[in-house]
Write a protein that holds these residues in place. Structure first.
Motif, PDB file in Angstrom:
ATOM      1  N   ASP A 101       0.823  -1.203   0.000  1.00 38.71           N
ATOM      2  CA  ASP A 101       0.000   0.000   0.000  1.00 38.71           C
ATOM      3  C   ASP A 101       0.862   1.261   0.000  1.00 38.71           C
ATOM      4  OD1 ASP A 101      -2.658  -1.208   0.127  1.00 38.71           O
ATOM      5  OD2 ASP A 101      -2.040  -1.921   2.096  1.00 38.71           O
ATOM      6  N   SER A 102       2.068   1.143   0.523  1.00 48.46           N
ATOM      7  CA  SER A 102       2.972   2.305   0.507  1.00 48.46           C
ATOM      8  C   SER A 102       4.407   1.821   0.593  1.00 48.46           C
ATOM      9  CB  SER A 102       2.671   3.257   1.673  1.00 48.46           C
ATOM     10  OG  SER A 102       2.936   2.633   2.912  1.00 48.46           O
ATOM     11  N   ASP A 103       5.310   2.636   0.050  1.00 45.62           N
ATOM     12  CA  ASP A 103       6.736   2.289   0.037  1.00 45.62           C
ATOM     13  C   ASP A 103       7.525   3.596   0.066  1.00 45.62           C
ATOM     14  OD1 ASP A 103       9.322   1.448  -0.443  1.00 45.62           O
ATOM     15  OD2 ASP A 103       8.801   0.140  -2.117  1.00 45.62           O
ATOM     16  N   THR A 104       8.334   3.784   1.098  1.00 44.54           N
ATOM     17  CA  THR A 104       9.111   5.024   1.226  1.00 44.54           C
ATOM     18  C   THR A 104      10.313   5.055   0.308  1.00 44.54           C
ATOM     19  OG1 THR A 104      10.516   4.157   2.995  1.00 44.54           O
ATOM     20  CG2 THR A 104       8.433   5.196   3.640  1.00 44.54           C
ATOM     21  N   GLY A 105      10.738   3.905  -0.188  1.00 38.89           N
ATOM     22  CA  GLY A 105      12.008   3.852  -0.887  1.00 38.89           C
ATOM     23  C   GLY A 105      13.147   3.984   0.115  1.00 38.89           C
ATOM     24  N   TRP A 106      14.372   3.813  -0.343  1.00 37.09           N
ATOM     25  CA  TRP A 106      15.515   3.891   0.564  1.00 37.09           C
ATOM     26  C   TRP A 106      15.772   5.358   0.930  1.00 37.09           C
ATOM     27  CZ3 TRP A 106      16.793  -0.394   2.800  1.00 37.09           C
ATOM     28  CH2 TRP A 106      16.596  -1.610   2.141  1.00 37.09           C
ATOM     29  N   ASN A 107      15.814   5.615   2.252  1.00 36.21           N
ATOM     30  CA  ASN A 107      16.032   6.986   2.743  1.00 36.21           C
ATOM     31  C   ASN A 107      16.835   6.942   4.032  1.00 36.21           C
ATOM     32  OD1 ASN A 107      14.092   6.910   5.117  1.00 36.21           O
ATOM     33  ND2 ASN A 107      12.695   6.420   3.426  1.00 36.21           N
ATOM     34  N   GLY A 108      17.016   8.090   4.623  1.00 41.10           N
ATOM     35  CA  GLY A 108      17.832   8.179   5.832  1.00 41.10           C
ATOM     36  C   GLY A 108      17.107   7.758   7.101  1.00 41.10           C
ATOM     37  N   GLY A 109      15.788   7.550   7.031  1.00 39.87           N
ATOM     38  CA  GLY A 109      15.060   7.147   8.230  1.00 39.87           C
ATOM     39  C   GLY A 109      14.997   8.272   9.244  1.00 39.87           C
ATOM     40  N   CYS A 110      14.917   7.896  10.496  1.00 40.42           N
ATOM     41  CA  CYS A 110      14.839   8.885  11.571  1.00 40.42           C
ATOM     42  C   CYS A 110      16.189   9.609  11.693  1.00 40.42           C
ATOM     43  CB  CYS A 110      14.486   8.203  12.880  1.00 40.42           C
ATOM     44  SG  CYS A 110      14.368   9.325  14.281  1.00 40.42           S
ATOM     45  N   PRO A 111      16.191  10.939  11.655  1.00 39.36           N
ATOM     46  CA  PRO A 111      17.472  11.676  11.742  1.00 39.36           C
ATOM     47  C   PRO A 111      18.238  11.365  13.019  1.00 39.36           C
ATOM     48  CG  PRO A 111      15.706  13.131  11.032  1.00 39.36           C
ATOM     49  CD  PRO A 111      15.054  11.856  11.451  1.00 39.36           C
ATOM     50  N   LEU A 112      17.518  11.039  14.089  1.00 40.10           N
ATOM     51  CA  LEU A 112      18.201  10.760  15.346  1.00 40.10           C
ATOM     52  C   LEU A 112      18.868   9.393  15.367  1.00 40.10           C
ATOM     53  CD1 LEU A 112      15.586  12.249  17.846  1.00 40.10           C
ATOM     54  CD2 LEU A 112      17.615  13.342  16.861  1.00 40.10           C
ATOM     55  N   ASP A 113      18.579   8.571  14.366  1.00 42.76           N
ATOM     56  CA  ASP A 113      19.203   7.242  14.312  1.00 42.76           C
ATOM     57  C   ASP A 113      20.610   7.305  13.743  1.00 42.76           C
ATOM     58  OD1 ASP A 113      16.938   6.129  15.335  1.00 42.76           O
ATOM     59  OD2 ASP A 113      16.125   5.474  13.408  1.00 42.76           O
ATOM     60  N   GLY A 114      20.915   8.371  13.006  1.00 45.05           N
ATOM     61  CA  GLY A 114      22.214   8.456  12.352  1.00 45.05           C
ATOM     62  C   GLY A 114      22.224   7.566  11.113  1.00 45.05           C
ATOM     63  N   GLY A 115      23.391   7.395  10.543  1.00 40.59           N
ATOM     64  CA  GLY A 115      23.523   6.538   9.374  1.00 40.59           C
ATOM     65  C   GLY A 115      23.421   7.300   8.073  1.00 40.59           C
ATOM     66  N   PRO A 116      23.704   6.643   6.960  1.00 41.90           N
ATOM     67  CA  PRO A 116      23.674   7.291   5.640  1.00 41.90           C
ATOM     68  C   PRO A 116      22.250   7.677   5.244  1.00 41.90           C
ATOM     69  CG  PRO A 116      23.986   4.926   5.418  1.00 41.90           C
ATOM     70  CD  PRO A 116      24.075   5.214   6.881  1.00 41.90           C
TER      71      PRO A 116
END
Length: 248
Positions: A120-135
Protein backbone atom coordinates in the motif's frame (compact mmCIF):
# COMPACT_ATOMS: atom_id res chain seq x y z
CA UNK A 1 10.60 -172.20 -40.04
CA UNK A 2 14.01 -171.44 -38.92
CA UNK A 3 14.88 -168.94 -36.30
CA UNK A 4 16.39 -166.62 -38.86
CA UNK A 5 13.28 -166.61 -40.89
CA UNK A 6 11.25 -165.84 -37.82
CA UNK A 7 13.37 -162.74 -37.04
CA UNK A 8 13.08 -161.44 -40.60
CA UNK A 9 9.33 -161.93 -40.59
CA UNK A 10 9.05 -159.98 -37.35
CA UNK A 11 11.17 -157.18 -38.71
CA UNK A 12 9.00 -156.91 -41.78
CA UNK A 13 5.89 -156.70 -39.65
CA UNK A 14 7.39 -153.95 -37.52
CA UNK A 15 8.48 -152.00 -40.57
CA UNK A 16 5.06 -152.38 -42.14
CA UNK A 17 3.45 -151.04 -38.94
CA UNK A 18 5.68 -148.02 -38.91
CA UNK A 19 4.90 -147.18 -42.55
CA UNK A 20 1.19 -147.60 -41.93
CA UNK A 21 1.39 -145.25 -38.91
CA UNK A 22 3.18 -142.56 -40.90
CA UNK A 23 0.63 -142.77 -43.69
CA UNK A 24 -2.21 -142.48 -41.18
CA UNK A 25 -0.70 -139.37 -39.61
CA UNK A 26 -0.26 -137.70 -42.98
CA UNK A 27 -3.80 -138.49 -44.08
CA UNK A 28 -5.31 -137.29 -40.77
CA UNK A 29 -3.28 -134.11 -40.71
CA UNK A 30 -4.44 -133.07 -44.20
CA UNK A 31 -8.09 -133.43 -43.21
CA UNK A 32 -7.95 -131.54 -39.87
CA UNK A 33 -5.67 -128.56 -40.60
CA UNK A 34 -7.78 -125.75 -42.12
CA UNK A 35 -4.70 -123.81 -43.09
CA UNK A 36 -3.46 -126.78 -45.09
CA UNK A 37 -6.83 -127.28 -46.79
CA UNK A 38 -7.11 -123.61 -47.75
CA UNK A 39 -3.57 -123.56 -48.94
CA UNK A 40 -2.71 -120.74 -46.54
CA UNK A 41 0.98 -120.22 -46.22
CA UNK A 42 2.53 -121.14 -43.02
CA UNK A 43 3.69 -118.20 -40.86
CA UNK A 44 7.07 -118.35 -39.30
CA UNK A 45 7.56 -116.06 -36.39
CA UNK A 46 11.09 -114.89 -36.07
CA UNK A 47 12.74 -113.19 -33.14
CA UNK A 48 12.88 -109.93 -35.11
CA UNK A 49 9.09 -109.91 -35.61
CA UNK A 50 8.21 -110.63 -32.04
CA UNK A 51 6.73 -107.71 -30.17
CA UNK A 52 7.89 -107.16 -26.67
CA UNK A 53 5.62 -105.05 -24.52
CA UNK A 54 7.55 -103.20 -21.91
CA UNK A 55 5.56 -101.90 -19.07
CA UNK A 56 6.24 -98.19 -18.89
CA UNK A 57 7.42 -97.14 -15.56
CA UNK A 58 5.86 -93.82 -14.58
CA UNK A 59 7.63 -92.05 -11.83
CA UNK A 60 5.30 -89.71 -10.05
CA UNK A 61 7.00 -87.01 -8.09
CA UNK A 62 4.89 -86.08 -5.16
CA UNK A 63 5.16 -82.37 -4.43
CA UNK A 64 4.38 -81.59 -0.90
CA UNK A 65 2.60 -78.25 -0.71
CA UNK A 66 2.72 -76.71 2.67
CA UNK A 67 0.28 -73.81 2.94
CA UNK A 68 2.22 -70.68 3.79
CA UNK A 69 1.04 -68.62 6.65
CA UNK A 70 -0.02 -65.29 5.14
CA UNK A 71 -0.38 -62.40 7.52
CA UNK A 72 -2.73 -59.77 6.21
CA UNK A 73 -1.92 -56.34 7.61
CA UNK A 74 -4.40 -53.60 7.05
CA UNK A 75 -2.63 -50.27 7.20
CA UNK A 76 -4.43 -47.57 9.03
CA UNK A 77 -5.47 -44.73 6.73
CA UNK A 78 -2.90 -41.99 6.67
CA UNK A 79 -4.27 -38.67 7.71
CA UNK A 80 -2.24 -35.75 6.53
CA UNK A 81 -2.64 -32.73 8.71
CA UNK A 82 -1.39 -29.57 7.14
CA UNK A 83 0.62 -27.36 9.41
CA UNK A 84 -1.07 -24.06 10.12
CA UNK A 85 0.41 -21.10 8.29
CA UNK A 86 2.88 -18.99 10.28
CA UNK A 87 1.52 -15.81 11.84
CA UNK A 88 1.84 -12.63 9.87
CA UNK A 89 3.85 -11.07 12.69
CA UNK A 90 4.93 -12.43 16.07
CA UNK A 91 5.62 -9.91 18.83
CA UNK A 92 7.78 -12.34 20.82
CA UNK A 93 10.04 -13.69 18.07
CA UNK A 94 9.80 -10.76 15.65
CA UNK A 95 9.14 -13.14 12.76
CA UNK A 96 7.09 -12.06 9.76
CA UNK A 97 5.36 -14.95 7.96
CA UNK A 98 7.84 -17.25 9.67
CA UNK A 99 10.86 -15.22 8.50
CA UNK A 100 13.05 -13.97 11.32
CA UNK A 101 14.61 -10.58 11.83
CA UNK A 102 17.64 -10.35 9.55
CA UNK A 103 15.99 -12.22 6.66
CA UNK A 104 16.86 -10.86 3.21
CA UNK A 105 14.80 -7.92 1.94
CA UNK A 106 13.67 -9.70 -1.26
CA UNK A 107 12.61 -12.86 0.57
CA UNK A 108 10.39 -10.99 3.03
CA UNK A 109 8.90 -8.72 0.36
CA UNK A 110 8.12 -11.68 -1.92
CA UNK A 111 6.43 -13.56 0.94
CA UNK A 112 4.22 -10.59 1.85
CA UNK A 113 3.36 -9.83 -1.76
CA UNK A 114 2.32 -13.45 -2.34
CA UNK A 115 -0.25 -13.11 0.47
CA UNK A 116 -1.41 -9.48 0.27
CA UNK A 117 -0.49 -8.34 -3.21
CA UNK A 118 1.28 -5.08 -3.96
CA UNK A 119 2.24 -2.89 -0.97
CA UNK A 120 0.00 0.00 0.00
CA UNK A 121 2.97 2.30 0.51
CA UNK A 122 6.74 2.29 0.04
CA UNK A 123 9.11 5.02 1.23
CA UNK A 124 12.01 3.85 -0.89
CA UNK A 125 15.52 3.89 0.56
CA UNK A 126 16.03 6.99 2.74
CA UNK A 127 17.83 8.18 5.83
CA UNK A 128 15.06 7.15 8.23
CA UNK A 129 14.84 8.89 11.57
CA UNK A 130 17.47 11.68 11.74
CA UNK A 131 18.20 10.76 15.35
CA UNK A 132 19.20 7.24 14.31
CA UNK A 133 22.21 8.46 12.35
CA UNK A 134 23.52 6.54 9.37
CA UNK A 135 23.67 7.29 5.64
CA UNK A 136 20.88 8.91 3.70
CA UNK A 137 19.66 5.71 2.03
CA UNK A 138 19.89 2.96 4.63
CA UNK A 139 16.25 2.61 5.75
CA UNK A 140 13.06 1.70 3.93
CA UNK A 141 9.47 1.19 5.08
CA UNK A 142 6.96 -0.84 3.12
CA UNK A 143 3.38 -1.12 4.40
CA UNK A 144 0.67 -3.69 3.81
CA UNK A 145 -2.48 -2.28 5.38
CA UNK A 146 -1.76 -1.48 9.01
CA UNK A 147 1.47 -3.51 9.08
CA UNK A 148 4.62 -1.54 8.30
CA UNK A 149 7.87 -3.42 7.72
CA UNK A 150 11.20 -1.71 8.32
CA UNK A 151 14.25 -2.74 6.28
CA UNK A 152 17.81 -1.59 6.82
CA UNK A 153 21.01 -1.87 4.76
CA UNK A 154 23.40 0.07 6.95
CA UNK A 155 26.68 -1.87 6.97
CA UNK A 156 24.95 -5.07 5.83
CA UNK A 157 22.83 -6.31 2.93
CA UNK A 158 19.23 -5.10 2.95
CA UNK A 159 17.30 -7.10 5.53
CA UNK A 160 14.26 -7.11 7.78
CA UNK A 161 15.03 -4.88 10.76
CA UNK A 162 11.65 -4.57 12.46
CA UNK A 163 7.95 -3.91 12.06
CA UNK A 164 5.00 -2.18 13.67
CA UNK A 165 1.27 -2.72 13.66
CA UNK A 166 -0.96 0.25 14.37
CA UNK A 167 -4.54 -0.80 15.03
CA UNK A 168 -5.93 2.58 15.98
CA UNK A 169 -9.45 2.66 17.35
CA UNK A 170 -11.17 -0.71 17.78
CA UNK A 171 -11.94 -2.14 14.34
CA UNK A 172 -10.02 0.62 12.58
CA UNK A 173 -7.69 -1.22 10.22
CA UNK A 174 -7.34 -1.82 6.50
CA UNK A 175 -9.41 -4.94 5.67
CA UNK A 176 -7.17 -5.69 2.68
CA UNK A 177 -4.15 -6.11 4.92
CA UNK A 178 -3.47 -8.11 8.07
CA UNK A 179 -6.13 -7.93 10.75
CA UNK A 180 -5.29 -7.46 14.45
CA UNK A 181 -5.96 -11.16 14.96
CA UNK A 182 -3.12 -11.93 12.52
CA UNK A 183 -0.63 -10.42 14.98
CA UNK A 184 0.56 -12.81 17.67
CA UNK A 185 0.94 -11.00 20.98
CA UNK A 186 2.76 -12.12 24.09
CA UNK A 187 0.79 -14.83 25.97
CA UNK A 188 -1.67 -13.15 28.28
CA UNK A 189 -1.77 -9.93 26.29
CA UNK A 190 -4.83 -8.96 24.25
CA UNK A 191 -5.90 -5.91 22.30
CA UNK A 192 -8.51 -4.96 24.90
CA UNK A 193 -5.99 -4.48 27.70
CA UNK A 194 -4.83 -1.11 28.98
CA UNK A 195 -1.22 -0.06 29.04
CA UNK A 196 -1.01 -0.76 32.78
CA UNK A 197 -2.41 -4.27 32.31
CA UNK A 198 0.05 -5.05 29.53
CA UNK A 199 2.93 -3.83 31.69
CA UNK A 200 1.76 -6.10 34.51
CA UNK A 201 1.61 -9.15 32.20
CA UNK A 202 5.05 -8.44 30.76
CA UNK A 203 6.52 -7.62 34.15
CA UNK A 204 8.03 -4.33 33.03
CA UNK A 205 7.49 -0.70 33.96
CA UNK A 206 5.54 1.75 31.88
CA UNK A 207 7.43 4.62 30.29
CA UNK A 208 5.80 7.82 29.18
CA UNK A 209 6.56 10.40 26.54
CA UNK A 210 4.87 13.74 26.86
CA UNK A 211 5.13 15.12 23.35
CA UNK A 212 2.29 16.48 21.27
CA UNK A 213 0.28 13.54 22.49
CA UNK A 214 1.07 11.68 25.65
CA UNK A 215 2.16 8.10 24.97
CA UNK A 216 2.71 5.21 27.31
CA UNK A 217 5.49 2.80 26.28
CA UNK A 218 5.76 -0.77 27.49
CA UNK A 219 9.12 -1.89 26.16
CA UNK A 220 10.68 -5.38 26.30
CA UNK A 221 13.91 -6.71 24.84
CA UNK A 222 12.37 -6.92 21.38
CA UNK A 223 8.76 -5.79 21.36
CA UNK A 224 7.13 -2.61 22.52
CA UNK A 225 3.48 -1.85 23.12
CA UNK A 226 2.05 1.64 23.13
CA UNK A 227 -1.11 3.31 24.35
CA UNK A 228 -2.31 6.87 24.19
CA UNK A 229 -2.25 8.92 27.38
CA UNK A 230 0.15 9.01 30.24
CA UNK A 231 -1.68 7.18 32.97
CA UNK A 232 -1.91 3.71 31.45
CA UNK A 233 -5.70 3.57 31.50
CA UNK A 234 -6.16 3.56 27.73
CA UNK A 235 -6.14 0.25 25.76
CA UNK A 236 -2.94 -0.07 23.75
CA UNK A 237 -3.32 0.26 19.98
CA UNK A 238 0.22 -0.32 18.74
CA UNK A 239 2.69 -3.17 18.86
CA UNK A 240 6.09 -3.23 17.23
CA UNK A 241 9.33 -5.20 17.26
CA UNK A 242 12.70 -3.44 17.60
CA UNK A 243 10.94 -0.38 16.42
CA UNK A 244 11.04 2.04 19.33
CA UNK A 245 12.48 5.35 18.25
CA UNK A 246 11.50 8.87 19.06
CA UNK A 247 10.65 9.69 15.46
CA UNK A 248 7.50 7.61 15.53
Amino acid sequence: MTRREQILAAAVLVLAGIVAGVLLVLVTGDDDDPDTQAGAPSTTTSAADSTTTVASSTTSTSTSTTPSSTTSTTAAPTTTTEAPPPPVADADSGEVLGLEIGSPFEQVLDAMTAVYGAPDSDTGWNGGCPLDGGPDDHERRISFGNLSLRFDRWEQPAQLAGWRYQRGAAGSFDPDGPSPDDIVLHPGVSWNQTGAEVAAVLGVDMETYDGIFGITFIITDGADYRAEGLDGTTPFDYVGYRNADICE
